[in-house]
Design an enzyme around this catalytic site. Structure first.
Site, short mmCIF file in Angstrom:
data_model
loop_
_atom_site.label_atom_id
_atom_site.label_comp_id
_atom_site.label_asym_id
_atom_site.label_seq_id
_atom_site.Cartn_x
_atom_site.Cartn_y
_atom_site.Cartn_z
N GLY A 31 0.81 -1.22 0.00
CA GLY A 31 0.00 0.00 0.00
C GLY A 31 0.84 1.26 0.00
O GLY A 31 2.01 1.24 -0.35
N HIS A 37 4.22 1.44 -8.03
CA HIS A 37 3.21 0.37 -7.94
C HIS A 37 2.29 0.40 -9.16
O HIS A 37 1.93 -0.64 -9.71
CB HIS A 37 2.34 0.57 -6.70
CG HIS A 37 3.09 0.54 -5.38
ND1 HIS A 37 3.13 1.61 -4.53
CD2 HIS A 37 3.81 -0.44 -4.78
CE1 HIS A 37 3.83 1.30 -3.45
NE2 HIS A 37 4.27 0.07 -3.57
N VAL A 176 10.67 3.07 -11.14
CA VAL A 176 10.11 4.40 -11.41
C VAL A 176 10.77 5.40 -10.46
O VAL A 176 10.88 5.16 -9.25
CB VAL A 176 8.58 4.41 -11.22
CG1 VAL A 176 8.03 5.82 -11.44
CG2 VAL A 176 7.92 3.43 -12.17
P1 AMP Z 1 6.06 -2.43 -1.59
O1 AMP Z 1 4.66 -1.91 -1.47
O2 AMP Z 1 7.10 -1.42 -1.29
O3 AMP Z 1 6.24 -3.75 -0.89
O4 AMP Z 1 6.26 -2.74 -3.14
C1 AMP Z 1 5.33 -3.52 -3.87
C2 AMP Z 1 5.89 -3.74 -5.26
O5 AMP Z 1 6.13 -2.50 -5.89
C3 AMP Z 1 7.23 -4.49 -5.24
O6 AMP Z 1 7.26 -5.42 -6.32
C4 AMP Z 1 8.22 -3.38 -5.43
O7 AMP Z 1 9.43 -3.80 -6.01
C5 AMP Z 1 7.46 -2.46 -6.37
N1 AMP Z 1 8.00 -1.10 -6.31
C6 AMP Z 1 8.21 -0.35 -5.21
N2 AMP Z 1 8.78 0.83 -5.56
C7 AMP Z 1 8.94 0.81 -6.90
C8 AMP Z 1 9.48 1.73 -7.87
N3 AMP Z 1 9.97 2.90 -7.52
N4 AMP Z 1 9.47 1.36 -9.16
C9 AMP Z 1 8.97 0.15 -9.54
N5 AMP Z 1 8.45 -0.75 -8.70
C10 AMP Z 1 8.42 -0.43 -7.39
#
Ligand code: AMP
Length: 290
Positions: A31, A37, A176
């Site tokens: 979240g 995301h 990103v």
């Molecule tokens: P998190 O909510 O931080 O656990 O991330 C959920 C998903 O989003 C994971 O697969 C992360 O690697 C991806 N994610 C988080 N930040 C980024 C970003 N800046 N660019 C691309 N994917 C991301």
């Protein structure tokens, strides 16, 4: 957009969609959604007919001194962003739905989890892979999309899916970043004004290594020193800067597939980032901050 909270309803919906011949894509998150995301959602939409996004802050992957309690949570905003981006089903289980009992059996991530983030955060990847395995069993997607921003996590998930025969494809999407280079992260919300500036040291250090490599330097120690000189900026406490391959092994010579992984603390906030040398930071996706 459908809103579901129980594993039973989630699995029933996914099975019904697949029974109708529709493929299901899945984006697991904790979240506090941002463009990183939402890019994963775009990827899933390109690949599959229906997209599920989950929001679950997984207690199992936080150490006792980490930020589980204060991790940013805003389900109303997440719901709006997910709906606007075309998510078909939002899955937001609570702690009891996911862990009716304290789990005794967990996924053992193996040696790829012993280094880098795993060395600094003992038990973290066992917690991550356990919840990812559970979510994949609940959603039963055809394609699951993860971000390369969390490089070690993405490699471990891919390896778990291969080693344990999960019947799905793991897709890994580019990082990103904001226009100035900072990789988007839910934890950026913790950064105050000066800290936000200090945090740029991570992407600057990655760029410095990339430039040195493009100018012909291939010795990992030299490249590491070059990056570390940039990372050691005011307000930044470096954790590591390493040049590794897809198995997370240190490389003997940097080449186009080498990944530079980096972690540093800015005050109490720990940030990670990485770049694939042959692709470069410029190939990542840049967006104006949200
Ligand atoms: P998190 O909510 O931080 O656990 O991330 C959920 C998903 O989003 C994971 O697969 C992360 O690697 C991806 N994610 C988080 N930040 C980024 C970003 N800046 N660019 C691309 N994917 C991301």
């Amino acid at each position: 957009m459908l809103d579901l909270t129980t594993p039973k309803d989630m699995r029933a919906w996914s099975r019904a969609e697949r029974a109708r011949g529709r493929s299901v894509g899945f984006v697991p998150t904790m979240g506090a959604l941002h463009e990183g995301h939402l890019l994963l959602v775009d990827r899933a939409k390109q690949r599959t007919d229906r997209v599920v996004l989950s929001v679950f802050v997984n207690p199992l992957q936080f150490g006792p001194q980490e930020d589980f309690a204060k991790y940013p949570r805003d389900v109303a905003r997440d719901t709006q962003l997910a709906a606007e981006r075309g998510v078909d089903c939002l899955f937001v289980p609570d702690g009891t739905a996911m862990y009716p009992e304290q789990p005794l059996v967990r996924v053992a991530p193996g040696p790829m989890a012993d280094t880098l983030e795993g060395a600094v955060r003992p038990g973290h990847f066992a917690g991550v892979l356990t919840v990812v395995a559970k979510l994949l069993h609940i959603v039963e997607p055809d394609v699951a999309v993860f971000g390369r921003k969390d490089f070690q996590q993405a490699m471990l998930v891919r390896r778990m899916a291969a080693d344990l025969d999960f019947p799905l494809e793991v897709e890994i999407a580019p990082t990103v970043r904001e226009l100035d280079g900072l990789a988007l992260s839910s934890r950026n919300a913790y950064l105050g004004g000066d800290q936000r500036r200090s945090a740029l040291a991570l992407s600057r250090a990655l760029r410095a290594v990339e430039q040195a490599w493009r100018s012909g330097e291939a010795d990992p120690k030299t490249l590491q020193r070059r990056g570390m000189d940039v990372l050691r900026a005011p307000g930044v406490a470096p954790d590591y800067l390493e040049l590794v391959d897809e198995q997370l092994h240190p490389v003997r010579r940097a080449d186009a597939r080498t990944v530079v992984v980096i972690a540093a603390r800015i005050g109490a906030t720990r940030l990670i980032d990485n770049v694939v040398l042959g692709e470069g930071i410029a190939s990542d996706v840049a967006v104006r901050g949200m």
